[in-house]
Design an enzyme around this catalytic site. Structure first.
Site, PDB file in Angstrom:
ATOM      1  N   ASP A 137      -3.470  12.489 -75.301  1.00  0.00           N
ATOM      2  CA  ASP A 137      -3.441  12.618 -76.846  1.00  0.00           C
ATOM      3  C   ASP A 137      -2.593  13.185 -77.406  1.00  0.00           C
ATOM      4  O   ASP A 137      -2.081  14.209 -76.743  1.00  0.00           O
ATOM      5  CB  ASP A 137      -4.938  12.895 -77.096  1.00  0.00           C
ATOM      6  CG  ASP A 137      -5.974  11.588 -76.521  1.00  0.00           C
ATOM      7  OD1 ASP A 137      -5.619  10.685 -76.197  1.00  0.00           O
ATOM      8  OD2 ASP A 137      -7.355  12.362 -76.407  1.00  0.00           O
ATOM      9  N   LYS A 138      -1.940  12.876 -78.542  1.00  0.00           N
ATOM     10  CA  LYS A 138      -1.222  13.812 -79.401  1.00  0.00           C
ATOM     11  C   LYS A 138      -1.515  15.299 -79.451  1.00  0.00           C
ATOM     12  O   LYS A 138      -0.739  16.064 -79.224  1.00  0.00           O
ATOM     13  CB  LYS A 138      -1.292  13.329 -80.931  1.00  0.00           C
ATOM     14  CG  LYS A 138      -0.552  13.979 -81.775  1.00  0.00           C
ATOM     15  CD  LYS A 138      -0.624  13.162 -83.303  1.00  0.00           C
ATOM     16  CE  LYS A 138       0.049  14.351 -84.314  1.00  0.00           C
ATOM     17  NZ  LYS A 138      -1.018  15.165 -84.701  1.00  0.00           N
TER      18      LYS A 138
END
EC number: 5.4.99.-
Length: 302
Positions: A137-138
């Site tokens: 994820d970011k």
């Protein structure tokens, strides 16, 4: 070329935007509302608006516009490369960096940086994901393997599928876990109440997370998680499911949490067989500075 979907409303009824988004869960309600506003949705051959009330037996037809092409460019963005040879690259992705371009993140991603620093990447995935074997994820930091050619990509992806690679994460969670280790075996799929979220659901995909406690603090626990599977948001979903959501997680955690830039989750260890030499490679990177500082602050409060 545009795509069209057509269906007869039966069980899901009410506002047109809600009916379409719930019938076709791969599209968001905001996307559907844009199509309605542009006149791309018809009921019984008539163009309708978002507030049209769908009745049983209505025939809905949606014309899905072709997405705007993303301009994939090489960008001189700092990218910590841990290992590189002719076949692959191992990257320590910073927190806050998106892995590949998407409609909401057209540039400034890890792929844009890879195109500048590495240039040669596998082409097995679509054009916006060259070299990307797996993602995080970011707001999750840490190790990712990237393939430079298609043969390496196939070999590395197969190890993920066969569960022979090693991925260990360090996470800080809310609550004091009383036991030393555990295994969460619970299927994951898209949440039925929030399209941005995943959830443990009965007909989801198999997902297994092993964890062990590294350190306890007042109201928090530091754990190491090892993945058997790689579902979207897996650790975040599983830890919330057992009552210990990740600290700083804006999607799955409580609102009152530790200050930071998102969830305290770091892909610390990555191990796999080299795609051509079969040599076992293992990499480990330290926790980001903010993560380390947060742990020190918690120790001082104990």
């Amino acid at each position: 070329m545009t795509e069209q979907i057509k269906f007869t409303a039966t069980t899901i009824l009410g506002r047109a935007d809600k009916v379409i988004a719930e019938t076709y869960r791969e599209y968001t309600r905001s996307q559907v509302q844009q199509w309605l506003k542009a006149g791309f949705v018809r009921a019984n051959e008539d163009v309708i608006k978002a507030n049209y009330k769908v009745k049983s037996g209505d025939v809905l037809q949606v014309t899905i516009p072709k997405p705007e092409p993303l301009d994939l460019v090489a960008q001189d963005i700092p990218l910590p490369i841990v290992f590189e040879d002719e076949e692959l690259v191992v990257v320590n992705k910073p927190q806050g960096m998106v892995v590949h371009p998407s409609a909401g993140h057209p540039n400034g991603t890890m792929v844009n940086a890879l195109l500048y620093h590495v240039k040669q990447l596998s082409g097995i995935n679509d054009v916006i994901r060259p070299g990307i074997v797996h993602r995080i994820d970011k707001d999750t930091s840490g190790l990712l393997m990237v393939a430079k050619n298609d043969q390496a990509h196939i070999a590395l992806a197969q190890q993920l599928k066969d569960k022979t690679s090693m991925r260990k994460y360090v996470a800080l969670v809310h609550g004091e876990i009383p036991h030393e280790k555990g295994t969460i075996d619970a299927p994951i799929g898209r949440s039925k109440t929030n399209r941005k979220m995943q959830a443990v659901i009965e007909n989801g995909k198999a997902a297994v997370t092993h964890f062990q406690v590294l350190q306890r603090f007042k109201e928090y626990t530091l754990i190491e998680c090892q993945l058997e599977t790689g579902r979207t948001h897996q650790i975040r979903v599983h830890m919330r499911y057992i009552g210990y959501p990740l600290a700083g997680d804006p999607l799955y955690g409580p609102k009152k949490t530790l200050a930071g830039n998102g969830q305290f989750l770091h892909a610390k260890v990555l191990g796999f067989k080299h795609p051509t030499t079969n040599e076992w490679l293992i990499f480990e990177v330290p926790l980001p500075e903010l993560f380390q500082k947060t742990l020190k602050n918690l120790e001082e409060k104990d």
